[in-house]
Scaffold this active site. Structure first.
Site, PDB file in Angstrom:
ATOM      1  CG  ASP A 135      23.052  94.212 -41.078  1.00  0.00           C
ATOM      2  OD1 ASP A 135      23.439  94.280 -39.914  1.00  0.00           O
ATOM      3  OD2 ASP A 135      23.510  93.393 -41.891  1.00  0.00           O
ATOM      4  CB  CYS A 197      24.298  79.294 -28.425  1.00  0.00           C
ATOM      5  SG  CYS A 197      24.198  80.259 -26.920  1.00  0.00           S
ATOM      6  CB  CYS A 201      30.540  78.813 -30.502  1.00  0.00           C
ATOM      7  SG  CYS A 201      31.715  79.862 -31.380  1.00  0.00           S
ATOM      8  CB  CYS A 247      25.661  80.014 -31.980  1.00  0.00           C
ATOM      9  SG  CYS A 247      25.735  81.433 -33.050  1.00  0.00           S
TER      10      CYS A 247
HETATM   11  S1  SF4 Z   1      20.559  81.674 -27.047  1.00  0.00           S
HETATM   12 FE1  SF4 Z   1      19.472  79.709 -27.192  1.00  0.00          FE
HETATM   13  S2  SF4 Z   1      21.108  78.168 -27.070  1.00  0.00           S
HETATM   14 FE2  SF4 Z   1      21.961  80.091 -26.328  1.00  0.00          FE
HETATM   15  S3  SF4 Z   1      21.675  80.027 -24.109  1.00  0.00           S
HETATM   16 FE3  SF4 Z   1      19.906  81.121 -24.969  1.00  0.00          FE
HETATM   17  S4  SF4 Z   1      18.368  79.520 -25.239  1.00  0.00           S
HETATM   18 FE4  SF4 Z   1      20.316  78.463 -24.989  1.00  0.00          FE
HETATM   19  S1  SF4 Z   2      28.230  82.282 -35.796  1.00  0.00           S
HETATM   20 FE1  SF4 Z   2      29.434  80.378 -35.543  1.00  0.00          FE
HETATM   21  S2  SF4 Z   2      31.499  81.065 -35.013  1.00  0.00           S
HETATM   22 FE2  SF4 Z   2      30.126  82.828 -34.719  1.00  0.00          FE
HETATM   23  S3  SF4 Z   2      29.545  82.738 -32.588  1.00  0.00           S
HETATM   24 FE3  SF4 Z   2      27.985  81.563 -33.668  1.00  0.00          FE
HETATM   25  S4  SF4 Z   2      28.718  79.430 -33.668  1.00  0.00           S
HETATM   26 FE4  SF4 Z   2      30.435  80.755 -33.103  1.00  0.00          FE
END
Ligand code: SF4
Ligand code: SF4
Length: 345
Positions: A135, A197, A201, A247
């Site tokens: 990472d 997701c 966000c 997300c």
């Molecule tokens: S990452 Fe998960 S929440 Fe985002 S579009 Fe794909 S299935 Fe849907």
């Molecule tokens: S970690 Fe939080 S702020 Fe970053 S992309 Fe995902 S939902 Fe958005």
């Protein structure tokens, strides 16, 4: 974590290594998933377009060593195989601290496991050259994990595995030797028309093409940004002090998460603290409670700054006295965050 490359590449031609043996050894040392990809170059657009769009914010390490990132053969001449590893870190419970950060720092854990794996490899195949990474540094672990068949990259920018969903931490080991079986590539993309997701966000950081604008992402803002967070993003800090899981938690592919049995990922007492308690920690308490966890990356002032934003974002009137105290703190970022929060409640 700094890469752990040995840079020793044997020139001998060898029989391909047994993927069955490598897989069982990886599991023995604690990795949950392992896969193998040919060490072929990564198309430049994968990284360069994102960098040129300015989505790396001031993550300077992302902008460095681009040629090595795009071609592990430049990083480690003679590279033939990239072994991708993943560890499921999911634990239950809610906290303003992201799940991965509630236990021991995963960099240490994955690095230790990678070291143990290499020890076994070296004992059996002494002339195999390796270069390891967890990472950080010039290895794009997520790309390799997808290529090695551990999952696919979803619209939330995370690697999603059919078995574990996206609560995964990644590592990679480059070998100068072939293995006897390679993955066909990523697992099928299951996102389809879903956009949960993206909708979840709070800052609009998830973009078309599975790209993440780091400058808008709360994971970046809570950890990497040492100064003041732009005002437009502060209201999104509600119940967020370190990292962000929104997300991932919104993703239906994480609906049935597998609780990790890995003791090092077990949440520590700091994960139980509420936002007010985090904001009110003394330096000594912060040091004791966060020792060995990734939380030290934000630093004492960074964590209290984040907690002050979170109190302001949630308009927590019960935190007024605490915020008044913080508004005369010796740290300018804490002072400013507390004053901003007081202005909202
Ligand atoms: S990452 Fe998960 S929440 Fe985002 S579009 Fe794909 S299935 Fe849907
Ligand atoms: S970690 Fe939080 S702020 Fe970053 S992309 Fe995902 S939902 Fe958005």
């Amino acid at each position: 974590m700094a890469p752990t490359g040995e840079g020793v590449s044997g020139a001998l031609s060898r029989e391909p290594l047994s993927s069955v043996w490598l897989t069982s050894t990886a599991r023995e040392v604690g990795f949950h998933l392992v896969g193998f990809a040919r060490a072929e170059p990564i198309p430049a657009a994968v990284l360069v377009d994102w960098l040129e769009a300015g989505f790396a914010a001031d993550l300077d390490w992302m902008k460095e060593r681009v040629a090595e990132k795009l071609d592990v053969g430049v990083l480690f001449p003679g590279a033939k195989t990239v072994v991708a590893f993943a560890c499921n870190y999911y634990s239950e419970g809610s906290s303003s601290i992201a799940r991965y950060a509630r236990g021991r720092d995963y960099h240490y854990t994955l690095k230790d496991q990678l070291r143990a794996f290499r020890r076994h490899l070296k004992a059996k195949f002494p002339d195999v050259g390796t270069y390891g990474s967890v990472d950080h540094g010039p290895v794009m672990e997520k790309v390799w994990a997808a290529r090695a068949g551990l999952g696919y990259v979803g619209k939330n920018g995370c690697l999603i595995s059919p078995k574990y969903g996206s609560y995964l931490l990644l590592a990679a080991l480059i070998l100068d030797t072939e293995v006897d079986a390679y993955a066909e590539g990523p697992t099928p993309d299951l996102c389809g028309k879903c956009s949960l997701c993206i909708d979840a966000c709070p800052t609009g950081a998830l973009l078309e093409g599975k790209r993440v604008d780091a400058g808008k992402c709360l994971s970046y803002q809570t950890i990497e940004n040492e100064g003041q967070v732009p005002e437009a993003l502060r209201a999104a800090f509600e119940d967020i002090t370190f990292g962000c899981d929104l997300c991932q938690d919104a993703c239906p592919l994480n609906d049935q998460p597998v609780r990790t049995e890995h003791p090092r990922f077990a949440p520590r007492p700091v994960g139980e603290l509420g936002v007010r308690e985090l904001a009110g920690l003394s330096k000594e308490e912060f040091k004791t409670l966060t020792s060995g966890t990734p939380l030290g990356r934000a630093g004492y002032d960074g964590m209290r700054r984040n907690a002050a934003y979170a109190l302001g974002a949630s308009r927590d009137a019960g935190a007024r006295t605490l915020l008044e105290r913080l508004s005369s703190d010796s740290s300018p970022v804490v002072r400013e965050a507390a004053a901003w929060a007081l202005g909202r409640i």
